[in-house]
Design a protein around this motif. Sequence first.
Motif, short mmCIF file in Angstrom:
data_model
loop_
_atom_site.label_atom_id
_atom_site.label_comp_id
_atom_site.label_asym_id
_atom_site.label_seq_id
_atom_site.Cartn_x
_atom_site.Cartn_y
_atom_site.Cartn_z
N GLY A 41 0.80 -0.90 0.32
CA GLY A 41 0.30 -0.11 -0.08
C GLY A 41 1.00 1.39 -0.09
N VAL A 42 0.35 2.64 0.14
CA VAL A 42 1.04 3.29 -0.01
C VAL A 42 0.65 4.73 0.55
N PHE A 43 1.19 5.65 1.56
CA PHE A 43 0.44 6.52 1.59
C PHE A 43 0.01 7.88 0.72
N PRO A 98 -5.53 9.80 8.47
CA PRO A 98 -4.02 9.51 7.20
C PRO A 98 -4.82 8.47 5.73
N ILE A 99 -5.24 8.87 4.18
CA ILE A 99 -5.79 8.19 3.79
C ILE A 99 -4.94 7.62 2.79
N TRP A 100 -4.47 5.86 2.62
CA TRP A 100 -4.04 5.06 1.95
C TRP A 100 -4.52 4.69 0.59
N ILE A 101 -3.81 3.97 0.26
CA ILE A 101 -4.67 2.56 -0.40
C ILE A 101 -3.72 1.80 -0.84
N GLY A 102 -4.47 0.56 -0.57
CA GLY A 102 -3.93 -0.16 -0.94
C GLY A 102 -4.38 -1.27 -1.71
N ASP A 103 -3.84 -2.70 -2.53
CA ASP A 103 -4.90 -3.62 -3.04
C ASP A 103 -5.30 -4.93 -2.04
N TYR A 104 -5.60 -4.91 -0.94
CA TYR A 104 -6.72 -5.58 -0.33
C TYR A 104 -8.38 -4.96 -0.01
#
Length: 964
Positions: free
Chosen positions: A379-381, A396-402
Motif C-alpha cells: 500500500g502507499v500513503f 490518513p488516507i492510504w491506498i492498498g490492493d487489499y
Amino acid sequence: MKYNFNEIEAKWQKYWSKNQTFKANNNSDKPKYYVLDMFPYPSGAGLHVGHPLGYIASDIYARYKRHKGFNVLHPMGYDSFGLPAEQYAIQTGQHPAITTETNIKRYREQLDKIGFSFDWSREVRTSNPEYYKWTQWIFIQLFNSWYNNDTDKAENIETLISKFEAEGNSAVNAVHDETVATFSAEEWKNFTSEEKQEILLKYRLTYLAETEVNWCPALGTVLANDEIVNGVSERGGHPVVRKKMKQWSMRISAYAERLLQGLEKVDWPEPLKEIQRNWIGKSVGASVDFNVLSNDDVTSSARLPEYFGQAVEKSQSISVFTTRPDTIFGVSFMTLAPEHELVSKITTPEQKEAVETYIEATAKRSERERMADVKTISGVFTGAYAEHPFTKEPVPIWIGDYVLAGYGTGAVMAVPCGDQRDYDFAKHFGIDIPNIFEGVDISEEAFADKENTVIANSDFLNGLGYKEATKKAIEKLEEIGQGKGKINYRLRDAVFSRQRYWGEPFPVYYVNGLPQMIDAKHLPIELPEVEKYLPTETGEPPLGNATEWAWDSVNNKVVSNDLCHAEPVEASQNGIYPLELNTMPGWAGSSWYFNRYMDAGNTEEFASQEALNYWQDVDLYIGGSEHATGHLLYARFWQKFLFDQGLLPVDEFAKKLINQGMILGTSAFVYRLENENTFVSKNQIGDKKVLPIHADVSFVNTSEELDMEAFKNWRPEFKDAKFITEEDGTFKVSREVEKMSKSKYNVVNPDEICENYGADTLRMYEMFLGPLEQAKPWNTAGITGVHGFLKKLWKLYFDDNGLKVTDSEPSAESLKSLHKTIKKVEEDIENFSFNTSVSTFMICVNELTAQKCTSKAILEPLAVLISPYAPHIAEELWSALGNSESIATAPFPAFEEKYLVESMKTYPISFNGKMRFTLDLPMDMSKEDIEKVVMEHAKTQAQLEGRTPKKIIIVPGKIVNIVG
RNA sequence: GCUCGAGUGGCGGAAUUGGUAGACGCGCUGGAUUCAAAAUCCAGUUCUUUCGGGAGUGUGGGUUCGAUUCCCACCUCGAGUACCA
C-alpha cells in the motif's frame, strides 16, 4: 421361458411411444405432480452411464406418482444453444444447427433405450425459433420494466415515466445505476427524447451499459463470474482478462433480498442454499461519509503533520461501507482501492510519484495473482487526510490492493484493533492501533468477536455491546448527516451479451446508438446465416458477418445490411437500422423452460394462464449442484420477475430440488518403463522407474487383466509394445477412481449396458450403487448381481413350460414378505432412498423363491411395486398375468399392517450392552416372565459365571440387557 | 483460512425415535451339475482365537443399562468459497 430382455424392452418402448402412455393432460381430476430433470446440452460425445443417474431417479419417482394416482408431468428437452457446436462450426464450417440436430438425435436414441416415461410431445429446444421467440419476448418485458423499492416489485416503465413527469427522480425509490443525476419534473419534460432514453436505461431491468467484463480472448467472448474458475474459463481453461465493453446486463441485484428470502420457502439442499446465500452476500452495516480535509482546513489547522501537502482544492468526501459502525472510534486510517476515482484527486504532489508507481504495479498483476497472494501487504500513503466524523481528528488516507474496487464503495474505514487485515496493514506501515475494546489484549492480533464486544474509549458508545453500539452509532451518524444504516450485497448485475453466433439474437436495433425493442408481434427474430462463425476483422461478433442483418422499422422485417447506413446517425432516412450483433448467453433459454413445458405448443403465449395455474411449479427438480450460482439463480430471478408481471402464479419455480451425485469412472493404468516401449504388470513393478498410462477400460476384464492384443492394436505407438507379465502370463492393470471422461478412457456407455444386460438392469444398478446424492464409482463388474436378480424375478413367474402363476391362496409367509416390501419400498421412494429399495426387492424375491410362491395374489402386486424401477419387465409380467392395459397407472399396492404381526420375537440377550446370544420368546410375554426365562437359561449362567447381575434391562419387543 | 459433507469388511454400501453392526450385491473360497465351459444352484466369507470366547464402525474422551447413531476435542478425505470491510 427365458428372460429375453432385449425383445421385451424393445416391445414395450414401442408400445409406450405408440400409445402415448406418458402424455400428460392439462385437464384432470387427479392431483398434479411435476417431476423435472435439468435438461441436457446435447454434446457430440453422447451420454455415458453417469448422465442418466438423475433421470432414472426422477423417472422412478414419476412412475411411482402415477401409480399413486397423480396426473404426472414429466417432460424432457434440450438446452441446445451452446459453445461446443459453435466451436465445431468454426473448425469445420458445418452449421451449428446441423451438429445440434445430429447430437439431439443420438441423445434421443440413447434416452429411449433406457425406457424413460417422458412426455415427448412437450419437448423443448432452446435453439428452436418457436421457443426462443418467447425468450426474446421475456427480454422485452425486462427492458420495459423497472424495480420499485416501495412496492418491492418490478413495474412497467410507464409508471416510472409518470413519476418523472410528475415529480422528477429525487423522490423515486428505484433500483438504478449509481450514475443517475437528479432532475426535476420540469427538467425531465425538457429533456430530448434521446436524453430520456439514456436516463431510462439506467432504470430498466435489462440495460445497455459500458461494463468491465471478463473477456476470454481464446473463446472470443465475455464470461459471467460463474463461468470462471480460478481465473480461467470454466470451459477449456483459457485465460480471462478484464476489458471494458458495451454490454447488455440484467439488473438481478434488484432481486438480491428476495432471492435470499425465497430460499427459506423451498426444500433445496442446504449446501446449495448456502452457496446461493454466499453468492448474494448480504452484509448489514452502515455507510459513513468521511470529509477529506482541503487546503482551507489545513491552513486553519495546527493539528496536522508538517508534511501535509497542499493538494485538495475543494471539499471531497469518501463514502465507505462498514459492518462495524460500532468500532468507528477505532479508525486510525482509511484505505482506498487503487482504482478508486478519488485517488488522483486527493493525492498530494509529494506522494504523487509513489502512488502512481504503486497503481501501475497493481494493474500489472493479474486478478489471479492478486487472489493467490494474500500474504503480501502492500500500500502507499496518498498524503491526504480525512476528518473523523465524531472526533474531527485527521485520519490518513492510504491506498492498498487489499481493498477491492468492485465491492461496496471501494473504500474502507480501517479499524486495526477490530479487523485482522487492517491490523496487519497498520503493523506493516507503523500506523497507530488504538484499542477501543474493554478488557481485550490486541498486542498480537485484532479482536473480531462481535458477541463478546464491549466498546471503550469511544465517547458515547462506551460500555455498550456490539448491537447497541451499532444502533447508536448509526443514529448519531444520521443526526450529523454523515452516514446511515445500509445493507450491501455482493451479488452483481449479470452481463447478458455474448460475442457468439449460436445463441438467441436480441430483438433489438439501434437508432443513433440507442437500443430499440422490436415489437413483440414480429418475433421471433431468427438467427441470420453467416459465412464464418468467427468475429469479423473489425472485431465485431460473428453476427457482424451476416449480410441480412438490419431492421426495416417501416415494414417490420429483417433486411439486407446494404439498405442500412453504416453511420447510425444518418440512418433514419429509410427507417432501416442496424440490429444487435451480440447474442444471449447460455442461461437465457434455461431460465424459464420449466414453464414452457406446461404448455409447450402454445403459439400465442409463452404458456397459457390456464396451464400455468394448473401446473403451478415443479414439485421435484433433479440436477447437478454445479448450477447453484448459474442456472438456478438466474431462473429464480426470471421467475420472480414474471411473477411480478402477473404472468406466473408462484415466485419460486421448484418446490423441492435434489442434487444427484456424480458417477465416477474407474480408470485403468498400465505402467511403461521409462524411455522404453515395454509395459510392466502391476505386481512386477518393484522399484523399476515407470510412467502410468491410461488404458481404455474396455480392454480390461473383471479380474483386472489387460487384453494385450487389443491394447497393441489400440494406437500405432503400442503396435510393438512388449509386456512383462505376471507369473501366470496375465497382465494386471491398476485401478483408480477419477471423473468419467473421454480423455481418461474410463467412459462406460449406457447403450452397451442395455444391449448386454437390458435397460431394467441398468436402471436398477445405477440406483443400487449408492445414495442418489453421493458421488460413487462405476464398476461394470458388479452389474451381474442386479441382472441375476431380474432373472430370478422372472423365474418366479415363468418356468420352462411358461407361466406358472396360480390362483392359489398365498401363504402367510408370502403375504408377510410382500407387505414388508410394500412398506419399505414406499418409504424408500418417499425418502429418495432408491438404493435401499433395490436390496429390498432382492430380499423379497429371495424369500418368495425359497417359499416356492406361485400365487397371483402376491406376484401381481409385486409387478406393480417393481414397475417404477424396472418398467419393461413389469409391463411384460403384468400383461402375462392377463392385464390388457399398461401397468403405468395400476394402483400402488396398499400396505396392510396385519400381515406383519408376529407372535414370536427373537430377543437379543446382551451382557453389558454386548449381544451374546438370542432367545425366541412370545411377543406378549411379560417383563417378569422374560426375566425369569432369561435368568434360568444355561447360557446366561455361563456368561455370569456365578455373579449376581446388578441390573436387568428389559424392553419388551426389543432387547434384554443384563448388567453386572 | 472459513463454511458445509463424509470416514463402517478386499469393494459399493445397509443399520428409519440410541436397542442383534456388516443387510443386499460384487469379489473371493469350497462344493453340486456338466465331457468341458457358460449359465444355474448350495455352503462359507469383519478380524482374532487355545474354538470356550474376545475385539471391532477414523483417533481420544464423555453421557447412557446400552452409542455407527448424542456431546466435546483431534486426525483424514471430499465439496464449496476465497482479501466482501
